[in-house]
Structures are given as structure tokens and as C-alpha cells.
Design an enzyme around this catalytic site. Structure first.
Site, PDB file in Angstrom:
ATOM      1  N   HIS A  32       0.840  -1.205   0.000  1.00 46.96           N
ATOM      2  CA  HIS A  32       0.000   0.000   0.000  1.00 46.96           C
ATOM      3  C   HIS A  32       0.871   1.250   0.000  1.00 46.96           C
ATOM      4  O   HIS A  32       0.657   2.172  -0.808  1.00 46.96           O
ATOM      5  CB  HIS A  32      -0.907  -0.035   1.231  1.00 46.96           C
ATOM      6  CG  HIS A  32      -1.734   1.205   1.433  1.00 46.96           C
ATOM      7  ND1 HIS A  32      -3.075   1.271   1.124  1.00 46.96           N
ATOM      8  CD2 HIS A  32      -1.412   2.440   1.921  1.00 46.96           C
ATOM      9  CE1 HIS A  32      -3.540   2.480   1.409  1.00 46.96           C
ATOM     10  NE2 HIS A  32      -2.545   3.201   1.901  1.00 46.96           N
ATOM     11  N   GLU A  33       1.845   1.295   0.895  1.00 45.56           N
ATOM     12  CA  GLU A  33       2.711   2.479   0.967  1.00 45.56           C
ATOM     13  C   GLU A  33       3.585   2.601  -0.272  1.00 45.56           C
ATOM     14  O   GLU A  33       3.827   3.707  -0.769  1.00 45.56           O
ATOM     15  CB  GLU A  33       3.558   2.438   2.240  1.00 45.56           C
ATOM     16  CG  GLU A  33       2.748   2.450   3.529  1.00 45.56           C
ATOM     17  CD  GLU A  33       1.795   3.637   3.631  1.00 45.56           C
ATOM     18  OE1 GLU A  33       2.064   4.689   3.026  1.00 45.56           O
ATOM     19  OE2 GLU A  33       0.766   3.499   4.317  1.00 45.56           O
ATOM     20  N   HIS A  87       1.699   4.304  -2.972  1.00 43.98           N
ATOM     21  CA  HIS A  87       1.632   5.760  -2.827  1.00 43.98           C
ATOM     22  C   HIS A  87       2.795   6.423  -3.574  1.00 43.98           C
ATOM     23  O   HIS A  87       2.632   7.486  -4.179  1.00 43.98           O
ATOM     24  CB  HIS A  87       1.679   6.168  -1.355  1.00 43.98           C
ATOM     25  CG  HIS A  87       0.349   6.162  -0.674  1.00 43.98           C
ATOM     26  ND1 HIS A  87      -0.753   6.828  -1.181  1.00 43.98           N
ATOM     27  CD2 HIS A  87      -0.072   5.601   0.491  1.00 43.98           C
ATOM     28  CE1 HIS A  87      -1.783   6.661  -0.361  1.00 43.98           C
ATOM     29  NE2 HIS A  87      -1.397   5.920   0.650  1.00 43.98           N
ATOM     30  N   TYR A 108      -4.065  14.878  -2.596  1.00 48.30           N
ATOM     31  CA  TYR A 108      -4.556  14.127  -1.447  1.00 48.30           C
ATOM     32  C   TYR A 108      -5.673  14.886  -0.737  1.00 48.30           C
ATOM     33  O   TYR A 108      -5.560  15.298   0.415  1.00 48.30           O
ATOM     34  CB  TYR A 108      -3.401  13.838  -0.500  1.00 48.30           C
ATOM     35  CG  TYR A 108      -3.623  12.637   0.385  1.00 48.30           C
ATOM     36  CD1 TYR A 108      -3.739  11.366  -0.156  1.00 48.30           C
ATOM     37  CD2 TYR A 108      -3.696  12.772   1.761  1.00 48.30           C
ATOM     38  CE1 TYR A 108      -3.935  10.257   0.648  1.00 48.30           C
ATOM     39  CE2 TYR A 108      -3.895  11.676   2.575  1.00 48.30           C
ATOM     40  CZ  TYR A 108      -4.011  10.416   2.014  1.00 48.30           C
ATOM     41  OH  TYR A 108      -4.212   9.329   2.827  1.00 48.30           O
ATOM     42  N   GLU A 125      -5.821   6.920  -2.272  1.00 41.62           N
ATOM     43  CA  GLU A 125      -5.879   5.838  -1.291  1.00 41.62           C
ATOM     44  C   GLU A 125      -6.316   4.530  -1.940  1.00 41.62           C
ATOM     45  O   GLU A 125      -5.781   3.456  -1.639  1.00 41.62           O
ATOM     46  CB  GLU A 125      -6.841   6.201  -0.160  1.00 41.62           C
ATOM     47  CG  GLU A 125      -6.226   7.027   0.945  1.00 41.62           C
ATOM     48  CD  GLU A 125      -5.089   6.299   1.647  1.00 41.62           C
ATOM     49  OE1 GLU A 125      -5.248   5.104   1.970  1.00 41.62           O
ATOM     50  OE2 GLU A 125      -4.036   6.915   1.870  1.00 41.62           O
ATOM     51  N   ASP A 176     -10.041  14.321   7.688  1.00 45.54           N
ATOM     52  CA  ASP A 176      -9.371  13.282   6.906  1.00 45.54           C
ATOM     53  C   ASP A 176      -9.185  13.718   5.456  1.00 45.54           C
ATOM     54  O   ASP A 176      -9.401  12.958   4.520  1.00 45.54           O
ATOM     55  CB  ASP A 176     -10.176  11.978   6.987  1.00 45.54           C
ATOM     56  CG  ASP A 176      -9.453  10.790   6.356  1.00 45.54           C
ATOM     57  OD1 ASP A 176      -8.215  10.794   6.334  1.00 45.54           O
ATOM     58  OD2 ASP A 176     -10.149   9.877   5.866  1.00 45.54           O
ATOM     59  N   HIS A 226      -9.924   8.351   3.385  1.00 43.80           N
ATOM     60  CA  HIS A 226      -9.940   6.949   3.785  1.00 43.80           C
ATOM     61  C   HIS A 226     -11.350   6.388   3.848  1.00 43.80           C
ATOM     62  O   HIS A 226     -11.545   5.174   3.729  1.00 43.80           O
ATOM     63  CB  HIS A 226      -9.271   6.777   5.151  1.00 43.80           C
ATOM     64  CG  HIS A 226      -7.803   7.020   5.149  1.00 43.80           C
ATOM     65  ND1 HIS A 226      -7.257   8.261   5.427  1.00 43.80           N
ATOM     66  CD2 HIS A 226      -6.763   6.195   4.879  1.00 43.80           C
ATOM     67  CE1 HIS A 226      -5.938   8.183   5.348  1.00 43.80           C
ATOM     68  NE2 HIS A 226      -5.614   6.941   5.012  1.00 43.80           N
TER      69      HIS A 226
END
Length: 459
Positions: free
Chosen positions: A165-166, A169, A180, A189, A262, A267
Site C-alpha cells: 500500500h505504501e 503511494h 490528497y 488511497e 481526513d 480513507h
């Protein structure tokens, strides 16, 4: 693009506020405080690079190293294991090694992308970051993983899809630079969840029908009533716990969360495109168009992510239209499956009006600001949680004197608020006497403002 955290701040904030064990609460507060410190001192991320010529690569040939911070916060730390070296016996180091290798292999062997930037950039991953740090993030330059608090969260290298996941990014930063915030942030995301699922399924040899479609399975320790941090197939069902609350993700545009928190609910609303991908992957495989998620829907989503027509502020409908265009190159049956997947979550691909017009406007945070007080709201983070603190300026609160001193020293008009929020990092709002003075991303906190927000949040 910048800093992307795995645990949404609203989740960390809830644990910090509700856990009966003060030690766990302090771990979450410390994690939030470290993230604020990172924002204040983060160097500018590398520029987004477009147009790199792809070449076929093999992960083991790429220069990359796993470091250990040895529970400090200096990055990158001490080298622990590089590509091709034998296992060290340190689970976090070896798990990060496996995760980097699998992520590079997916993008290199399947999509002909040379590292995250398309030009062979060396990958740096650091484990054992901080003391019981409850997060993982991409800071614009490298991957960072905490060990978890040992009671709610396990180490963040344990699920391979957290690392993937990271890593994604970083891919998104260079491929499209999706802002973002709002729908483009939710797409950002979602891209990380999509390709993290592809990495996980590829390592396990799973078909779309066999996969659990859970993100971060194993991140919660025993005693927490949760399967994972998110469910791509059934957004909003990953956990339902006395401490954590109920998974707040949504899976249809009709339930789009309009919020200032957020980073516009990145998310929460990412569940909408996540579910569309699951429907597309399973539908394509059922028709024999790509037997796996990474070969079927994954190729279509990657083509859309790297399409020059994808702008940093793209909304759901725009991205859906690009996936539909990519699917048409495969054939009419593929296009039909992809379009049906998006319509099933309320998105009309490339409709011309853009879904953001109907659902992407910023909403109010809900709570009425307090007068004669200073309030701080912290949103964002990998878990997307919201934390609120309040210090009355009249009364007996021992923090009031220092808060007043800080207010006299802070020039809110001079605070840089134009910096883009960074993925999986926090955003702070400061409300004085019922009026919002500033909303600032973590990396733009001045020393005085950083002290103010920590003081009010009682970190």
C-alpha cells in the site's frame, strides 16, 4: 504528493480517547505527536516525473535496502538487509524485505515499471521506527514502518499489503500526482489498496474469487473485534469493536461522506472505487478475461493511473472513464464489465458532469466551535480518525496560561496553509473563540503552532 500514513488519524484518535489502558492511549498519542513533528520538519518531496521510458525489470536487480531506526526517529537509520541478502532473523526487517521485493516484482514484471518512479529509483524502507509507533507511511522519499503498540496494533510489516500500500503511494506520486484531498485523495488511497491487493494475491497465488479482499488483515492483535483495517469487497464491515467503533467506510456514491476531516474523507470514501475494482476483477475473471486481479482489472487500472489525461484533481467519474477507455482496448466484453462495476457503486464513467459536483463539496465537521476557548481538530492519517482537544481560556485549566502566551506569539496570517496535504498524514484546524484561525497540513506546522496543537490535544 508527500506523506501517506496507513492508519487513519480518526482511528488512532479514538483508541487514544477510549482505551482503558493508559499505556496504549499514550502510544497512540505519541504516534500522532511524532507525525506532527514530521510535518514540521519534512523536506520537500521529490518532483513528480512523467514520461519515463519503461523497461522490463527483475526486482532482485534493483538497488534497495531495508534499514532499522532501532526505535529512534532518525531516518533512514542503520542498514539491515539489502536486495538478495539472506534473512536476518529480525521479523520486521525480513518482512519488509519480502514486501519490497514483491511490490517491485508486481510493477516490474507485470506492468514493466522500473521501481516506483519508472526510472529505477532505489527503494529505502525503514523498520522499527519510534517506540511502539502505530503507523506506516510513505513520506515522499522513503517507506517507514512502526512496530505497533503490542496491544491493539501489531507490527506494520506483518501484513504484506501494508508495505505494498505504501509503495503504491510512491508509484501514484510519480505516475499521476493525485492530490490528497476529496475525490482525488480517495482515488489516491484506493490505488494503494488496489495494487496492495494485487501484490498480496500474487504472492498467495489467489484468484479474485479466492481472495479475502481485506487490507491489513493481521494488523489487529487478539482481543480486537476486527478482521482487518478495510474490506474492499464490503466497505464498512472490516471491524466493529467497543474500542475502535464500527468501520466507517462507505461503498456507494449515495453514501459519500462530505467532511473537512481526513482531507475530505479520503480513507472513508476510498471504499467506493475499491468496491468497483473488486467487482471488475471478479467479473473479468468470470468471463475469462484475466484469470487474476493483477493481469485483468489490474492492467486496466494501471493504464488509467498512468494515462496522461489523468489530472491531479481527477474525480471518480474521470478515473472511471479512463478505466473504461483502457478496457475497450481489451474488448467490448471487458468494457461492459468495467462499466457495470462503476455503475454498481453509483459512478457513471466520464459522464461529463463529474461525480464531484454532486458529492465532492466540503462539508462541515459537525461540532459547534466553543467560545472563550481554543479548540484543535486533528484529522487524516492512515486510519482517518479525528481527534479533538479543547482548552477553556477562562477557568482552572493549567494549560490556559501557556496557550494564551502561544496565541500572542503566533501570526496565523503568516502560517503557510497552501501546502498540499500529504497522504496518510495529519491536518490540523485551530479554532479560537469560535472562529477557525487556520487549517494547516502537518508538515507546515511552525514550532509555536506545533507546541499549541500538542498542548491542546494533550499529547
Amino acid at each position: 504528493m508527500g506523506f501517506c500514513r496507513f492508519i487513519p488519524p480518526y482511528l488512532l484518535a479514538r483508541v487514544a480517547a477510549t482505551h482503558t489502558d493508559a499505556d496504549v492511549s499514550h502510544c497512540c498519542q505519541d504516534t500522532l505527536a511524532i507525525d506532527a513533528h514530521l510535518r514540521a520538519h519534512r523536506l520537500a518531496p521529490p518532483p513528480v516525473v512523467h514520461g519515463a521510458e519503461p523497461r522490463h525489470v527483475v526486482a532482485e536487480e534493483d538497488a534497495w535496502t531495508v534499514f532499522t531506526a532501532e526505535n529512534g526517529t532518525d531516518l533512514p537509520g542503520r542498514p539491515a538487509r539489502s536486495a538478495g541478502e539472506p534473512a536476518t532473523g529480525d521479523p520486521a526487517v525480513d518482512e519488509a524485505h519480502a514486501g519490497v521485493a514483491a511490490s517491485l516484482a508486481l510493477f516490474g514484471e507485470v506492468y514493466d515499471r522500473d521501481s516506483y518512479d519508472g526510472r529505477g529509483a532505489p527503494v529505502v524502507a525503514t523498520v522499527h521506527y519510534g517506540v511502539r509507533y502505530d503507523n506506516a507511511f510513505w513520506d515522499g522519499r522513503q517507506l517507514v514502518f512502526g512496530d505497533g503498540d503490542g496491544r491493539v496494533f501489531a507490527r506494520f510489516t506483518k501484513p504484506i499489503d501494508v508495505l505494498a500500500h505504501e509503495f503504491t503511494h510512491a508509484v501514484t506520486q510519480y505516475a499521476a500526482g493525485l492530490a490528497y484531498q476529496g475525490q482525488s485523495g480517495a482515488l489516491n488511497e484506493s490505488m494503494s489498496d488496489v495494487f496492495a491487493a494485487c501484490v498480496k494475491q500474487r504472492v498467495l497465488g489467489q484468484s479474485p474469487a479466492d481472495a479475502d479482499w481485506l487490507v491489513g488483515a493481521g494488523i489487529f492483535l487478539p482481543g480486537v473485534n476486527g478482521r482487518a483495517l478495510r474490506s474492499m469487497a464490503e466497505p464498512g464491515t472490516a471491524y466493529d469493536d467497543m474500542l475502535l467503533g464500527r468501520d466507517p467506510q462507505v461503498g456507494h456514491l449515495d453514501a459519500y461522506v462530505q467532511t473537512e476531516e481526513d482531507n475530505g474523507g479520503v480513507h472513508l470514501n476510498s471504499g467506493i472505487p475499491n468496491r468497483a475494482f473488486v467487482l471488475a476483477a471478479t467479473g473479468l475473471a468470470a468471463q475469462g478475461i484475466g484469470a487474476t486481479s493483477w493481469e485483468g482489472a489490474g492492467r486496466i487500472w494501471y493504464a488509467a493511473l498512468t494515462d496522461p489525461a489523468l489530472s491531479p484533481r481527477a474525480d471518480f467519474a474521470t478515473f472511471a472513464g479512463l478505466t473504461l477507455a483502457a478496457a475497450r482496448t481489451t474488448g467490448p466484453s471487458a468494457a461492459e464489465v468495467v462499466e457495470e462495476a462503476w455503475r454498481a457503486v453509483g459512478i457513471v464513467p466520464a459522464s461529463g458532469r463529474g461525480a464531484a459536483e454532486a458529492a465532492g463539496a466540503e462539508g462541515a465537521s459537525g461540532a459547534e466551535p466553543a467560545e472563550d476557548a481554543v479548540e484543535v481538530r486533528r484529522t487524516g492519517g492512515f486510519a482517518g480518525r479525528t481527534v479533538t482537544g479543547l482548552v477553556p481560556l477562562t477557568g482552572e485549566d493549567p494549560r490556559a496560561r501557556e496557550v494564551l502566551t502561544l496565541l500572542d506569539r503566533i501570526d496565523f496570517a503568516a502560517v503557510s496553509t497552501g501546502d498540499a496535504p500529504q497522504p496518510d498524514r495529519f491536518v490540523y484546524s485551530v479554532i479560537v473563540h469560535g472562529q477557525e484561525q487556520v487549517r494547516v497540513p502537518e508538515q507546515s506546522l511552525t514550532p509555536e503552532l506545533e507546541r499549541l496543537v500538542h498542548l491542546v490535544l494533550d499529547d
